[in-house]
Design an enzyme around this catalytic site. Structure first.
Site, PDB file in Angstrom:
ATOM      1  N   LYS A 116       0.825  -1.211   0.000  1.00 16.38           N
ATOM      2  CA  LYS A 116       0.000   0.000   0.000  1.00 16.38           C
ATOM      3  C   LYS A 116       0.864   1.269   0.000  1.00 16.38           C
ATOM      4  O   LYS A 116       0.462   2.304  -0.512  1.00 16.38           O
ATOM      5  CB  LYS A 116      -0.936   0.010   1.204  1.00 16.38           C
TER       6      LYS A 116
ATOM      7  N   GLU B 171      -9.528   6.722   2.771  1.00 17.74           N
ATOM      8  CA  GLU B 171     -10.432   5.776   3.410  1.00 17.74           C
ATOM      9  C   GLU B 171      -9.613   4.530   3.703  1.00 17.74           C
ATOM     10  O   GLU B 171      -8.632   4.257   3.021  1.00 17.74           O
ATOM     11  CB  GLU B 171     -11.604   5.428   2.477  1.00 17.74           C
TER      12      GLU B 171
ATOM     13  N   SER C 111       1.892  -9.646  -0.661  1.00 10.56           N
ATOM     14  CA  SER C 111       1.588  -8.208  -0.690  1.00 10.56           C
ATOM     15  C   SER C 111       1.810  -7.536   0.659  1.00 10.56           C
ATOM     16  O   SER C 111       1.999  -6.325   0.725  1.00 10.56           O
ATOM     17  CB  SER C 111       0.145  -7.994  -1.141  1.00 10.56           C
TER      18      SER C 111
HETATM   19  C1  LIG Z   1      -1.505  -6.861   2.671  1.00  8.30           C
HETATM   20  C2  LIG Z   1      -2.665  -6.568   1.764  1.00  8.30           C
HETATM   21  N1  LIG Z   1      -2.766  -7.251   0.608  1.00  8.30           N
HETATM   22  C3  LIG Z   1      -3.788  -7.035  -0.237  1.00  8.30           C
HETATM   23  C4  LIG Z   1      -4.790  -6.112   0.049  1.00  8.30           C
HETATM   24  C5  LIG Z   1      -5.914  -5.964  -0.915  1.00  8.30           C
HETATM   25  O1  LIG Z   1      -5.889  -4.779  -1.641  1.00  8.30           O
HETATM   26  P1  LIG Z   1      -5.481  -4.727  -3.159  1.00  8.30           P
HETATM   27  O2  LIG Z   1      -6.315  -5.719  -3.892  1.00  8.30           O
HETATM   28  O3  LIG Z   1      -5.788  -3.315  -3.542  1.00  8.30           O
HETATM   29  O4  LIG Z   1      -4.025  -5.053  -3.292  1.00  8.30           O
HETATM   30  C6  LIG Z   1      -4.720  -5.369   1.248  1.00  8.30           C
HETATM   31  C7  LIG Z   1      -5.746  -4.355   1.595  1.00  8.30           C
HETATM   32  O5  LIG Z   1      -5.798  -3.808   2.659  1.00  8.30           O
HETATM   33  C8  LIG Z   1      -3.625  -5.605   2.122  1.00  8.30           C
HETATM   34  O6  LIG Z   1      -3.508  -4.948   3.295  1.00  8.30           O
END
Ligand SMILES: Cc1ncc(COP(=O)(O)O)c(C=O)c1O
Length: 407
Positions: free
Chosen positions: A87, A109, A377
């Protein structure tokens, strides 16, 4: 490079009240100019290196690969970025852009809190005021992230309307922006919303995929057959996939929250069977809606995957077949989390563990001359209040009670 799309196939667009047209036009022009401005790009790169800690490593999951006996698994360690998740890539890019645009205040948000923490931290770093809207339900279940946002100096505003979760926080942020945009930038946290947000978020997140291209060349001997990422709104996946979209291979696999099953309110499977086309919060995409067109409740063990919509570019890529969608259940995500923790010493965020679960399945079907790369992620520190209850049961509960007792 095409930086600006109104639509991706039939999805996307800018379905907003008249009052938001001007700030969106202004944002689009500033964004396009910034992406060819050497000064902006080099400042962004400097902060990516020195503040976020980029590049994040690509790790060969040797033990996991040996145990599974099929395709080799590699993990892109995005969770090692400052604040613990991808993020921050988008938060930094947008906040720097807003500063160049002369804005002094950022609103955001947040659902899981990870985007709010990333935004609050870059605002502290860049000297911008920060207000984060967060549903009351999410504030209760992600209390550690509320604490961190406040530590970074942000004001966290509880949202008590609707289901008191992410979609209600988005509505409040849009309302604020409509009356404050001359001084304020609305920093959307995923690759969705009215254009130019989906393009902008993809570009700022594509740093993940660009690093991966180099790392594959340098470190991966096998033939890369698939890239696997979890999909909430779609920012980590679209950034991870970005440089590969125009190619035929590798396969791009997006993993949704299968939750507890496919009953209403039990999952967030928009592209794997339950979504319908709709226009919500300024863009056309696939959403979980009832027959009156109202947004349905969702569930996932991971707070970051339980969003009822999906970014328009991913919806389009799903429809054209370039991205293959699958889903993992809460239980499969937890199993994957334990598997990689036990055998690789890394703790996936619950969101990323969905991608881990899909990668395990795919690897078992493959052969050792192939590779699967999974985007971690985020890291799972933020989830210990959820996972420890399930994994460690009463001992964790007793610990929390004794800590609370000391306070
Ligand atoms: C660690 C992590 N991975 C994935 C996501 C999902 O979001 P996005 O699909 O935008 O990557 C989030 C959302 O808070 C997150 O904190």
């Amino acid at each position: 490079m095409q930086l600006y799309n109104d639509f991706f196939g039939r999805f996307g667009g800018r379905y907003v009240a008249e009052v938001l047209r001007k700030p969106l036009d202004e944002l689009e022009q500033s964004f396009i100019a910034a992406m060819s401005n050497e000064g902006f790009l080099s400042e962004l790169e400097y902060l990516q290196k020195t503040y976020i800690g980029r590049p994040t490593p690509l790790m060969f999951a040797e033990n996991a690969s040996n145990i599974l006996g099929g395709s080799k698994i590699y993990i892109k360690m995005e969770g090692l970025a400052n604040t613990g998740a991808h993020k921050i890539n988008n938060a930094l890019g947008q906040a720097l852009l807003a500063k160049k645009m002369g804005k002094s205040r950022i609103i955001a948000e947040t659902g899981a809190g990870q985007h709010g923490v990333a935004t609050a931290s870059v605002c502290a770093r860049l000297g911008l005021d920060c207000t984060v809207y967060m549903g009351e339900v999410d504030m209760a279940r992600q209390r550690p992230n509320v604490y961190l946002m406040e530590m970074f100096g942000a004001q966290v505003v509880p949202v008590s309307s609707g289901s008191r979760t992410l979609k209600d926080a988005v509505n409040e942020a849009l309302r604020d922006w409509a009356s404050s945009w001359d001084t304020t930038h609305y920093l959307i946290g995923s690759a969705l919303g009215p254009s130019p947000f989906p393009d902008m978020v993809r570009e700022f997140q594509s740093v993940i995929g660009k690093e991966l291209v180099k790392q594959i060349e340098e470190n991966v001997k096998e033939d890369v057959e698939a890239l696997v990422a979890c999909v909430g709104g779609g920012s980590n996946s679209i950034g991870f996939f970005a440089p590969f979209i125009e190619q035929e291979r590798p396969a791009l696999v997006g993993v949704e929250a299968g939750g507890r099953g496919l009953g209403n309110g039990e999952h967030a499977a928009r592209m794997t069977g339950c979504g319908v086309e709709g226009i919500v919060q300024g863009y056309k995409s696939m959403f979980l809606l009832d027959s009156d067109g109202q947004v349905l409740p969702t569930h996932s063990i991971s707070a970051g995957l339980d969003y009822p919509g999906i970014g328009p570019q991913l919806a389009h890529l799903g429809e054209t077949g370039r991205v293959i969608f699958t889903r993992a259940t809460d239980k499969e995500a937890l199993e994957a989390l334990r598997f990689f923790a036990r055998h690789e010493g890394v703790i996936f965020a619950l969101e990323s563990a969905h991608a881990g679960a899909a990668a395990i399945k795919l690897a078992k079907e493959g052969s050792p001359d192939k590779a699967i790369i999974v985007n971690m992620s985020g890291r799972g520190d933020k989830d210990i209040f959820i996972t420890a209850k399930i994994i460690d049961g009463n001992r964790w509960r007793d610990f929390l009670l004794s800590e609370a007792g000391d306070a």
